[in-house]
Design an enzyme around this catalytic site. Structure first.
Site, PDB file in Angstrom:
ATOM      1  N   PRO A 125       9.809  -1.930  -0.049  1.00 51.86           N
ATOM      2  CG  PRO A 125       8.748  -3.878   0.712  1.00 51.86           C
ATOM      3  CD  PRO A 125       8.535  -2.410   0.528  1.00 51.86           C
ATOM      4  CB  CYS A 244      -1.847   0.646  -0.292  1.00 51.11           C
ATOM      5  SG  CYS A 244      -0.770   1.278   0.999  1.00 51.11           S
TER       6      CYS A 244
HETATM    7  C1  LIG Z   1       4.190   2.516  -0.282  1.00 53.32           C
HETATM    8  S1  LIG Z   1       5.872   2.391   0.089  1.00 53.32           S
HETATM    9  C2  LIG Z   1       6.551   1.717  -1.365  1.00 53.32           C
HETATM   10  C3  LIG Z   1       6.288   0.240  -1.549  1.00 53.32           C
HETATM   11  C4  LIG Z   1       7.020  -0.314  -2.734  1.00 53.32           C
HETATM   12  N1  LIG Z   1       6.712   0.418  -3.944  1.00 53.32           N
HETATM   13  C5  LIG Z   1       6.745  -1.796  -2.962  1.00 53.32           C
HETATM   14  O1  LIG Z   1       5.904  -2.111  -3.818  1.00 53.32           O
HETATM   15  O2  LIG Z   1       7.365  -2.640  -2.312  1.00 53.32           O
HETATM   16  C6  LIG Z   1       6.405   4.044   0.040  1.00 53.32           C
HETATM   17  C7  LIG Z   1       7.901   4.246   0.151  1.00 53.32           C
HETATM   18  O3  LIG Z   1       8.161   5.636  -0.038  1.00 53.32           O
HETATM   19  C8  LIG Z   1       9.340   5.942   0.656  1.00 53.32           C
HETATM   20  N2  LIG Z   1       9.382   7.423   0.757  1.00 53.32           N
HETATM   21  C9  LIG Z   1       8.817   8.235   1.666  1.00 53.32           C
HETATM   22  N3  LIG Z   1       9.063   9.523   1.355  1.00 53.32           N
HETATM   23  C10 LIG Z   1       9.796   9.522   0.224  1.00 53.32           C
HETATM   24  C11 LIG Z   1      10.361  10.533  -0.598  1.00 53.32           C
HETATM   25  N4  LIG Z   1      10.204  11.830  -0.290  1.00 53.32           N
HETATM   26  N5  LIG Z   1      11.073  10.164  -1.674  1.00 53.32           N
HETATM   27  C12 LIG Z   1      11.240   8.856  -1.994  1.00 53.32           C
HETATM   28  N6  LIG Z   1      10.733   7.866  -1.241  1.00 53.32           N
HETATM   29  C13 LIG Z   1      10.014   8.182  -0.158  1.00 53.32           C
HETATM   30  C14 LIG Z   1       9.173   5.220   1.965  1.00 53.32           C
HETATM   31  O4  LIG Z   1      10.433   5.036   2.598  1.00 53.32           O
HETATM   32  C15 LIG Z   1       8.535   3.913   1.494  1.00 53.32           C
HETATM   33  O5  LIG Z   1       9.510   2.924   1.329  1.00 53.32           O
END
Ligand SMILES: C[S@@+](CC[C@H](N)C(=O)[O-])C[C@H]1O[C@@H](n2cnc3c(N)ncnc32)[C@H](O)[C@@H]1O
Length: 495
Positions: A125, A244
């Site tokens: 987010p 995480c």
């Molecule tokens: C750990 S969360 C990120 C949290 C964010 N960095 C923050 O600090 O608020 C991982 C994110 O990776 C996205 N995601 C999953 N697969 C992905 C891909 N192949 N390419 C880009 N984003 C991806 C997910 O939708 C998710 O929002």
């Protein structure tokens, strides 16, 4: 038991026991008995962090502990009320974020004067995107990307509330960005999608058990994303890989694989100066696999080490070019970008000078010095949004489709120009006019979203929108002067 968050924690602990000495494992168990303190990070684009934290601690009776590696970060060890329920939180003066999650953005060498180009590859987010915006002084440009369409609205809201304008939101699988934009960025953050085995189960991040197959699938995706991140960074630039989770397959093993794939080109940097005590990564996965010795330079935050959630982060420097060809953008399947049209320079100058007069603030200089252009978006019910967009986007990313670019500046309405919440909360404290002081006994009603009655002020179209303040000079958001009342324009979505 295995399906509940507590069951998931105990299953993960069984697995992690072998990775720690007996003494450390006992410390970990003791730590997990203590509640995890909430933490917040202050928005330096809106307020001076050192002054703000003192005022808030006094006002809200918080007991605070600094986050060692982030000067604008604080753990709130005790608070009589929820820290999410203050006006300052609602207006984006701080972001609530676990102390461990503040680590990745602090690791980059970022110099706002060099206008860094940053890619946040998995951004939603947007907690870490806001941190990158703070650390880069909202200079340069951040591409905040996420592959999940359903997670883009959250990213939009978080960036809007932070009021950073040198940002663009994109929606692509991160795997292709390295081929599309090779060696483009000064910094790339890959905060990877992971199994979230961080041992601290919270309401917003409940921990769940995962199978070996899921873990393997995640590790493979992380590997592909990290390679893409490494391609996208320029020679001499930096990548931060973070998760995480504490499973070595998703942490050290992914980093180790990158080093093997790009021998001599990917170097893990020493980040020990960021910590009060050593937090080295593992030398092996606990079984037969030994990692490259430099992998231990990454940080493995077991919860007992710094009193945070479990977390992993590595800083990687690209030592030379990969000499990659640039693959053409293939954006056919994507929804079209929001189309905007730049104001002519005389329209822009006219609007900025009207607003500068109304608010006693040099909008002209702010827009000029930060390299922004004002652009109209499509009208919605006779209201035309005007965005402040970084002019550097076209220079660096011509042809790249975005979901949004820059920050809402305001709206042209039949009733006159309405300055946006985003700009009002970022700069309202510096306005010398267009402010409206409310009495102490009116503050609770205002903060709870009520209009204030009993006004009979004349107002021109531009001064109808005011910054509401109290005696100490706090920015309490926008109000609209109407014949009989001050209409409350506080956002409804974040409390
Ligand atoms: C750990 S969360 C990120 C949290 C964010 N960095 C923050 O600090 O608020 C991982 C994110 O990776 C996205 N995601 C999953 N697969 C992905 C891909 N192949 N390419 C880009 N984003 C991806 C997910 O939708 C998710 O929002």
């Amino acid at each position: 038991m295995g399906g509940s968050p507590a069951g998931a924690v105990s299953q993960a602990l069984d697995r992690f026991k072998a990775l720690l000495s007996r003494e450390e494992y006992a410390q970990l168990l003791a730590e997990l008995e203590r509640p995890l303190p909430q933490a917040l990070r202050i928005n330096p684009l809106k307020i001076n962090p050192a002054e703000a934290i003192q005022a808030w601690a006094e006002r809200y009776h918080w007991t605070l502990k600094p986050v060692y590696y982030e000067p604008a970060g604080w753990q709130v060890e005790s608070s009589p009320g929820p820290i999410s329920q203050t006006i300052e939180h609602r207006l984006g003066f701080y972001y609530i974020q676990d102390a461990a999650s503040m680590l990745p953005a602090t690791l980059f060498d970022l110099d706002p004067a060099r206008q860094p180009l940053i890619l946040d590859m998995a951004a939603s987010p947007g907690g870490k995107t806001t941190h990158l915006a703070s650390r880069s002084g909202d200079q340069g440009l951040i591409i905040a990307n996420d592959a999940s369409l359903s997670r883009l609205p959250a990213l939009r809201i978080v960036l809007k509330n932070w009021s950073a304008y040198h940002t663009a939101i994109t929606h692509y699988p991160g795997e292709i960005l390295g081929d599309w934009l090779p060696e483009k960025f000064d910094c790339v953050l890959l905060d990877a999608p992971c199994s979230m085995q961080g041992l601290r189960s919270t309401e917003s991040h409940p921990m769940r058990s995962i199978t070996d197959n899921e873990k393997l699938g995640l590790a493979q995706r992380q590997g592909r994303l990290l390679q893409s991140a490494f391609k996208a960074v320029r020679p001499g630039g930096q990548v931060v890989y973070s998760t995480c989770t504490l499973t070595p397959e998703e942490d050290e093993a992914v980093l180790d694989a990158l080093l093997a794939h790009f021998p001599g080109l990917a170097e893990v940097e020493d980040i020990s100066r960021h910590f009060p005590q050593p937090v080295p990564a593992l030398t092996s996965d606990g079984g037969s696999r030994q990692f490259d010795p430099s992998v231990t330079r990454a940080a493995r935050l077991w919860p007992h080490r710094l009193g945070t959630s479990g977390f992993f982060a590595a800083l990687i420097r690209k030592q030379g070019s990969l000499d990659l060809p640039r693959a053409p953008f293939d954006q056919k399947a994507k929804p079209a970008s929001r189309t905007t049209t730049a104001l002519t320079s005389s329209q822009q100058a006219e609007l900025l000078s009207r607003l500068s007069q109304a608010y006693g603030f040099d909008f002209f200089q702010q827009v000029e010095q930060d390299g922004l252009v004002l652009a109209r978006g499509p009208a919605i019910h006779h209201t035309v949004p005007i965005y402040a967009q970084p002019s550097s986007f076209e220079t660096h990313f011509p042809g790249l489709r975005v979901q949004s670019l820059g920050l809402l500046f305001g709206e042209e309405t039949p009733d006159g120009f309405v300055l946006s919440h985003e700009w009002a909360t970022r700069f309202g404290q510096h306005f010398n006019a267009g402010r409206y002081l409310i009495a102490d006994d009116q503050i609770p009603a205002w903060i709870s979203g009520e209009d204030l009655p009993g006004l009979s002020l004349p107002a021109s179209p531009e001064t109808r929108i005011v910054i509401v303040t109290d005696a100490p000079g706090r920015n309490l958001g926008r109000g609209k002067i109407q014949r009989d009342r001050l209409r409350n324009l506080l956002p409804k979505n974040s409390l």
